[in-house]
Motif scaffolding. Structure first.
Motif, PDB file in Angstrom:
ATOM      1  N   GLU A  28       0.821  -1.213   0.000  1.00 16.06           N
ATOM      2  CA  GLU A  28       0.000   0.000   0.000  1.00 16.06           C
ATOM      3  C   GLU A  28       0.854   1.261   0.000  1.00 16.06           C
ATOM      4  N   ALA A  29       2.010   1.220   0.664  1.00 14.05           N
ATOM      5  CA  ALA A  29       2.888   2.394   0.757  1.00 14.05           C
ATOM      6  C   ALA A  29       3.543   2.730  -0.573  1.00 14.05           C
ATOM      7  N   GLY A  30       3.814   1.699  -1.379  1.00  8.81           N
ATOM      8  CA  GLY A  30       4.418   1.950  -2.678  1.00  8.81           C
ATOM      9  C   GLY A  30       4.714   0.661  -3.413  1.00  8.81           C
ATOM     10  N   HIS A  31       4.309   0.599  -4.680  1.00  9.75           N
ATOM     11  CA  HIS A  31       4.546  -0.602  -5.484  1.00  9.75           C
ATOM     12  C   HIS A  31       4.633  -0.254  -6.965  1.00  9.75           C
ATOM     13  N   ILE A  32       5.029  -1.247  -7.740  1.00  9.04           N
ATOM     14  CA  ILE A  32       5.117  -1.102  -9.192  1.00  9.04           C
ATOM     15  C   ILE A  32       3.705  -1.249  -9.751  1.00  9.04           C
ATOM     16  N   ALA A  33       3.315  -0.331 -10.605  1.00  7.53           N
ATOM     17  CA  ALA A  33       1.922  -0.226 -11.049  1.00  7.53           C
ATOM     18  C   ALA A  33       1.318  -1.528 -11.562  1.00  7.53           C
ATOM     19  N   ASP A  34       2.006  -2.257 -12.412  1.00  9.29           N
ATOM     20  CA  ASP A  34       1.417  -3.448 -13.023  1.00  9.29           C
ATOM     21  C   ASP A  34       1.804  -4.753 -12.326  1.00  9.29           C
ATOM     22  N   ALA A  35       2.437  -4.645 -11.168  1.00 10.56           N
ATOM     23  CA  ALA A  35       2.881  -5.858 -10.465  1.00 10.56           C
ATOM     24  C   ALA A  35       1.697  -6.648  -9.924  1.00 10.56           C
ATOM     25  N   VAL A  36       1.905  -7.947  -9.756  1.00 13.14           N
ATOM     26  CA  VAL A  36       0.931  -8.823  -9.088  1.00 13.14           C
ATOM     27  C   VAL A  36       1.364  -8.901  -7.626  1.00 13.14           C
ATOM     28  N   GLY A  85      18.205  -6.505  -4.559  1.00 15.37           N
ATOM     29  CA  GLY A  85      18.009  -5.215  -3.904  1.00 15.37           C
ATOM     30  C   GLY A  85      16.557  -4.827  -3.701  1.00 15.37           C
ATOM     31  N   GLY A  86      15.647  -5.562  -4.339  1.00 17.24           N
ATOM     32  CA  GLY A  86      14.214  -5.357  -4.114  1.00 17.24           C
ATOM     33  C   GLY A  86      13.710  -3.955  -4.418  1.00 17.24           C
ATOM     34  N   MET A  87      12.637  -3.598  -3.723  1.00 16.88           N
ATOM     35  CA  MET A  87      11.996  -2.296  -3.943  1.00 16.88           C
ATOM     36  C   MET A  87      12.907  -1.142  -3.527  1.00 16.88           C
ATOM     37  N   GLY A  88      13.830  -1.390  -2.589  1.00 18.87           N
ATOM     38  CA  GLY A  88      14.795  -0.355  -2.231  1.00 18.87           C
ATOM     39  C   GLY A  88      15.623   0.047  -3.442  1.00 18.87           C
ATOM     40  N   ALA A  89      16.100  -0.954  -4.189  1.00 23.26           N
ATOM     41  CA  ALA A  89      16.881  -0.695  -5.400  1.00 23.26           C
ATOM     42  C   ALA A  89      16.005  -0.062  -6.485  1.00 23.26           C
ATOM     43  N   TRP A  90      14.745  -0.504  -6.559  1.00 20.25           N
ATOM     44  CA  TRP A  90      13.798   0.059  -7.540  1.00 20.25           C
ATOM     45  C   TRP A  90      13.634   1.554  -7.292  1.00 20.25           C
ATOM     46  N   LYS A  95      12.786   4.296 -10.609  1.00 22.44           N
ATOM     47  CA  LYS A  95      11.744   3.623 -11.390  1.00 22.44           C
ATOM     48  C   LYS A  95      10.361   4.069 -10.879  1.00 22.44           C
ATOM     49  N   PRO A  96       9.349   4.068 -11.747  1.00 26.93           N
ATOM     50  CA  PRO A  96       8.025   4.555 -11.339  1.00 26.93           C
ATOM     51  C   PRO A  96       7.334   3.645 -10.324  1.00 26.93           C
ATOM     52  N   MET A  97       6.656   4.276  -9.377  1.00 22.30           N
ATOM     53  CA  MET A  97       5.894   3.571  -8.340  1.00 22.30           C
ATOM     54  C   MET A  97       4.572   4.284  -8.126  1.00 22.30           C
ATOM     55  N   VAL A  98       3.615   3.557  -7.565  1.00 26.09           N
ATOM     56  CA  VAL A  98       2.331   4.125  -7.167  1.00 26.09           C
ATOM     57  C   VAL A  98       2.056   3.700  -5.725  1.00 26.09           C
ATOM     58  N   SER A  99       1.148   4.408  -5.067  1.00 24.40           N
ATOM     59  CA  SER A  99       0.755   4.003  -3.712  1.00 24.40           C
ATOM     60  C   SER A  99      -0.757   3.905  -3.625  1.00 24.40           C
ATOM     61  N   ASP A 100      -1.240   3.178  -2.628  1.00 23.72           N
ATOM     62  CA  ASP A 100      -2.679   3.055  -2.387  1.00 23.72           C
ATOM     63  C   ASP A 100      -3.139   4.024  -1.306  1.00 23.72           C
ATOM     64  N   THR A 101      -2.230   4.855  -0.804  1.00 21.74           N
ATOM     65  CA  THR A 101      -2.541   5.706   0.346  1.00 21.74           C
ATOM     66  C   THR A 101      -2.855   7.142  -0.029  1.00 21.74           C
ATOM     67  N   GLY A 102      -2.692   7.484  -1.324  1.00 25.53           N
ATOM     68  CA  GLY A 102      -2.911   8.859  -1.737  1.00 25.53           C
ATOM     69  C   GLY A 102      -1.715   9.754  -1.454  1.00 25.53           C
ATOM     70  N   THR A 103      -0.647   9.181  -0.935  1.00 29.69           N
ATOM     71  CA  THR A 103       0.567   9.939  -0.658  1.00 29.69           C
ATOM     72  C   THR A 103       1.675   9.508  -1.614  1.00 29.69           C
ATOM     73  N   GLU A 104       2.797  10.211  -1.545  1.00 30.91           N
ATOM     74  CA  GLU A 104       3.966   9.870  -2.366  1.00 30.91           C
ATOM     75  C   GLU A 104       4.360   8.419  -2.114  1.00 30.91           C
ATOM     76  N   PRO A 105       4.535   7.619  -3.176  1.00 29.63           N
ATOM     77  CA  PRO A 105       4.911   6.217  -2.944  1.00 29.63           C
ATOM     78  C   PRO A 105       6.283   6.101  -2.283  1.00 29.63           C
ATOM     79  N   THR A 106       6.420   5.172  -1.373  1.00 31.40           N
ATOM     80  CA  THR A 106       7.678   4.960  -0.678  1.00 31.40           C
ATOM     81  C   THR A 106       7.857   3.472  -0.375  1.00 31.40           C
TER      82      THR A 106
END
Length: 108
Positions: A28-36, A85-90, A95-106
């Motif tokens: 929810e805090a931040g993920h890749i838009a098209d990821a499963v 390195g996971g999402m930290g490296a992303w 690289k582009p990210m989105v969040s489900d919280t309405g805030t800046e993805p992290t």
């Protein structure tokens, strides 16, 4: 058993199928838009959500959970690579990210 393949975030091709195995609050805090999104502990019962004929790039926060998921998937006949390195490296790679919280993805 074959050696697990690791790839950098830069090596993931555009349009690749990405499997995020982090927990819900991390997603929810931040993920890749098209990821499963399938949390690691739900992977066995949700295996049918994945295409057995497709290649998967598996990601978590730093690479530990995704390494376990990658090995498990490969043992069950799936083609999967671990994202080093996971999402930290992303995030560091810009690289582009989105969040489900309405805030800046992290990454949490």
């Amino acid at each position: 058993m074959s050696e697990m393949e690791n790839v950098s975030v830069e090596a993931i091709p555009v349009g690749a199928k990405i499997l995020d195995v982090r927990e819900d609050y991390e997603w929810e805090a931040g993920h890749i838009a098209d990821a499963v999104h399938i949390p690691l502990d739900q992977l066995p019962e949700r295996l049918d959500d994945l295409d057995p004929d497709g290649d998967l790039a598996v990601i978590c926060r730093t690479g530990g959970r995704s390494a376990r998921a990658t090995q498990w998937l490969e043992a069950h006949g799936y083609s999967a690579v671990n994202v080093t390195g996971g999402m930290g490296a992303w995030l560091e790679a810009g690289k582009p990210m989105v969040s489900d919280t309405g805030t800046e993805p992290t990454v949490v």
